[in-house]
Design an enzyme around this catalytic site. Structure first.
Site, PDB file in Angstrom:
ATOM      1  N   ASP A  14       5.997  -2.427  -9.921  1.00 18.70           N
ATOM      2  CA  ASP A  14       6.494  -2.079  -8.587  1.00 18.70           C
ATOM      3  C   ASP A  14       7.757  -2.843  -8.219  1.00 18.70           C
ATOM      4  O   ASP A  14       8.107  -2.936  -7.042  1.00 18.70           O
ATOM      5  CB  ASP A  14       5.409  -2.355  -7.528  1.00 18.70           C
ATOM      6  CG  ASP A  14       4.264  -1.348  -7.585  1.00 18.70           C
ATOM      7  OD1 ASP A  14       4.321  -0.421  -8.412  1.00 18.70           O
ATOM      8  OD2 ASP A  14       3.311  -1.508  -6.802  1.00 18.70           O
ATOM      9  N   HIS A  48       1.364  -7.068 -12.139  1.00 15.39           N
ATOM     10  CA  HIS A  48       1.075  -7.882 -10.958  1.00 15.39           C
ATOM     11  C   HIS A  48      -0.363  -7.641 -10.528  1.00 15.39           C
ATOM     12  O   HIS A  48      -1.068  -6.830 -11.126  1.00 15.39           O
ATOM     13  CB  HIS A  48       2.075  -7.602  -9.842  1.00 15.39           C
ATOM     14  CG  HIS A  48       2.063  -6.217  -9.278  1.00 15.39           C
ATOM     15  ND1 HIS A  48       2.428  -5.101 -10.005  1.00 15.39           N
ATOM     16  CD2 HIS A  48       1.722  -5.736  -8.042  1.00 15.39           C
ATOM     17  CE1 HIS A  48       2.329  -4.021  -9.248  1.00 15.39           C
ATOM     18  NE2 HIS A  48       1.891  -4.380  -8.052  1.00 15.39           N
ATOM     19  N   ASP A  60      -4.334  -1.568  -7.360  1.00 18.35           N
ATOM     20  CA  ASP A  60      -4.018  -0.307  -8.032  1.00 18.35           C
ATOM     21  C   ASP A  60      -3.261  -0.522  -9.342  1.00 18.35           C
ATOM     22  O   ASP A  60      -2.779   0.433  -9.960  1.00 18.35           O
ATOM     23  CB  ASP A  60      -3.224   0.628  -7.097  1.00 18.35           C
ATOM     24  CG  ASP A  60      -1.895   0.058  -6.645  1.00 18.35           C
ATOM     25  OD1 ASP A  60      -1.796  -1.167  -6.478  1.00 18.35           O
ATOM     26  OD2 ASP A  60      -0.941   0.841  -6.448  1.00 18.35           O
ATOM     27  N   HIS A  61      -3.211  -1.780  -9.778  1.00 20.44           N
ATOM     28  CA  HIS A  61      -2.632  -2.107 -11.080  1.00 20.44           C
ATOM     29  C   HIS A  61      -3.607  -2.894 -11.958  1.00 20.44           C
ATOM     30  O   HIS A  61      -3.366  -3.019 -13.164  1.00 20.44           O
ATOM     31  CB  HIS A  61      -1.329  -2.896 -10.904  1.00 20.44           C
ATOM     32  CG  HIS A  61      -0.250  -2.099 -10.249  1.00 20.44           C
ATOM     33  ND1 HIS A  61       0.796  -1.547 -10.948  1.00 20.44           N
ATOM     34  CD2 HIS A  61      -0.074  -1.725  -8.963  1.00 20.44           C
ATOM     35  CE1 HIS A  61       1.577  -0.863 -10.112  1.00 20.44           C
ATOM     36  NE2 HIS A  61       1.066  -0.958  -8.905  1.00 20.44           N
ATOM     37  N   HIS A 111      -1.956  -6.471  -7.680  1.00 22.96           N
ATOM     38  CA  HIS A 111      -2.467  -5.488  -6.724  1.00 22.96           C
ATOM     39  C   HIS A 111      -3.555  -4.619  -7.354  1.00 22.96           C
ATOM     40  O   HIS A 111      -3.493  -4.275  -8.540  1.00 22.96           O
ATOM     41  CB  HIS A 111      -1.331  -4.636  -6.164  1.00 22.96           C
ATOM     42  CG  HIS A 111      -0.478  -5.378  -5.187  1.00 22.96           C
ATOM     43  ND1 HIS A 111       0.794  -4.985  -4.847  1.00 22.96           N
ATOM     44  CD2 HIS A 111      -0.717  -6.512  -4.458  1.00 22.96           C
ATOM     45  CE1 HIS A 111       1.311  -5.833  -3.962  1.00 22.96           C
ATOM     46  NE2 HIS A 111       0.412  -6.763  -3.715  1.00 22.96           N
ATOM     47  N   HIS A 123       4.987   4.316  -9.865  1.00 19.69           N
ATOM     48  CA  HIS A 123       4.604   5.277  -8.821  1.00 19.69           C
ATOM     49  C   HIS A 123       5.569   6.453  -8.785  1.00 19.69           C
ATOM     50  O   HIS A 123       6.748   6.323  -9.112  1.00 19.69           O
ATOM     51  CB  HIS A 123       4.605   4.614  -7.436  1.00 19.69           C
ATOM     52  CG  HIS A 123       3.503   3.631  -7.235  1.00 19.69           C
ATOM     53  ND1 HIS A 123       2.259   3.979  -6.768  1.00 19.69           N
ATOM     54  CD2 HIS A 123       3.462   2.289  -7.430  1.00 19.69           C
ATOM     55  CE1 HIS A 123       1.493   2.899  -6.678  1.00 19.69           C
ATOM     56  NE2 HIS A 123       2.209   1.859  -7.082  1.00 19.69           N
ATOM     57  N   HIS A 143       8.038  -8.379  -4.953  1.00 14.80           N
ATOM     58  CA  HIS A 143       6.922  -7.547  -4.501  1.00 14.80           C
ATOM     59  C   HIS A 143       5.668  -8.407  -4.403  1.00 14.80           C
ATOM     60  O   HIS A 143       4.946  -8.370  -3.407  1.00 14.80           O
ATOM     61  CB  HIS A 143       6.734  -6.398  -5.483  1.00 14.80           C
ATOM     62  CG  HIS A 143       5.662  -5.428  -5.097  1.00 14.80           C
ATOM     63  ND1 HIS A 143       5.733  -4.651  -3.966  1.00 14.80           N
ATOM     64  CD2 HIS A 143       4.485  -5.104  -5.708  1.00 14.80           C
ATOM     65  CE1 HIS A 143       4.649  -3.888  -3.877  1.00 14.80           C
ATOM     66  NE2 HIS A 143       3.877  -4.151  -4.931  1.00 14.80           N
TER      67      HIS A 143
END
Length: 254
Positions: A132, A54, A58-59, A56, A170, A113
């Site tokens: 996530d 996805h 942090d990905h 975001h 995570h 998400h």
């Protein structure tokens, strides 16, 4: 397929997937460049693919730099908005296949998400990389989707064979376990798992991957049919989506 798991940022995990027969190597999500480069160097592997679950940051934060360095192919979900996956070469959706050398993943759409979240399932390897969408004893927040969507997404994962390894993005397991016990306090398997997780985290040992079977037994977001959970929530007669939604609401405020 060899999988090499390592930490990034504060609590992310990244995963290198390597096909020894061809030398192809993918990274699932790119939270941080330095740990990914260190892992590649340690294993002696050349990066050929980035698989994004996805959009975001942090990905996807390392996409551009890693692509510039390695010339790798960036694959991401077609359901995310245009431009949200940096450097994307190929957009994928449910039913598509992604080959890492001779090892093939099936793509599943798992919105909730984010609007376009996907997971990568390697059925012959009995492994799924879920970003996530699902965590050990948890699930992602509903930033862009609905409870109905997320519950449908979770069901796609729990329908996989029970021994399928679930690689979450995570290390949230301890806090998730504490919440899970609060809504299903009489679940003995859950109580035992909480104790195991406390010991692992005290030693700095990862709790990822998990398995489909373990999540079905202990993850409240996989168990809206649980009599014990419904009793705690006061939703004995509700449908599964309503139970899932209330569980997510309580987790948001836990």
């Amino acid at each position: 397929m060899e999988v090499y798991q390592f930490p990034c940022l504060q609590d992310n995990y990244s995963f290198l997937l390597h096909d020894p027969s061809t030398g192809a190597t993918a990274v699932v999500d790119t939270p941080e460049v330095a740990p990914i480069e260190a892992a590649l160097k340690e294993k002696g592997w050349k990066l050929t693919h980035i698989l994004n679950t996805h959009h975001h940051w942090d990905h996807t934060g390392g996409n551009a730099e890693l692509k510039a360095r390695h010339g790798c192919v960036v694959i991401g979900p077609s359901g995310e908005r245009k431009g949200e996956i940096p450097g994307a070469d190929r957009a994928v959706r449910e039913g598509d296949e992604v080959a890492v050398g001779n090892v093939v993943a099936r793509v599943l759409d798992t919105p909730g998400h984010t609007a376009g979240h996907v997971v990568y399932h390697f059925p012959t390897e009995k492994k799924v990389f879920v970003g996530d969408t699902m965590f050990a004893m948890g699930c992602g927040r509903l930033f862009e989707g609905t409870a109905d969507q997320m519950w449908s997404s979770i069901q796609k994962i729990t329908a996989m064979p029970p021994d399928t390894e679930v690689f979450c993005a995570h290390e949230y397991t301890l806090s998730n376990a504490k919440f899970a016990v609060s809504v299903e306090p009489d679940n003995e398997a859950l109580q035992a798992r909480l104790r195991e997780v406390e010991v692992k985290r005290a030693k700095g040992v990862p709790t990822v991957p998990t398995t489909v079977a373990l999540e079905l037994a202990t993850n409240p977001f996989c168990r809206p049919d649980s009599v014990l959970l419904r009793r705690t929530l006061g939703l004995e007669g509700a449908d599964d989506v309503a139970v899932f939604a209330e569980t997510r609401r309580r987790k948001d405020n836990f």
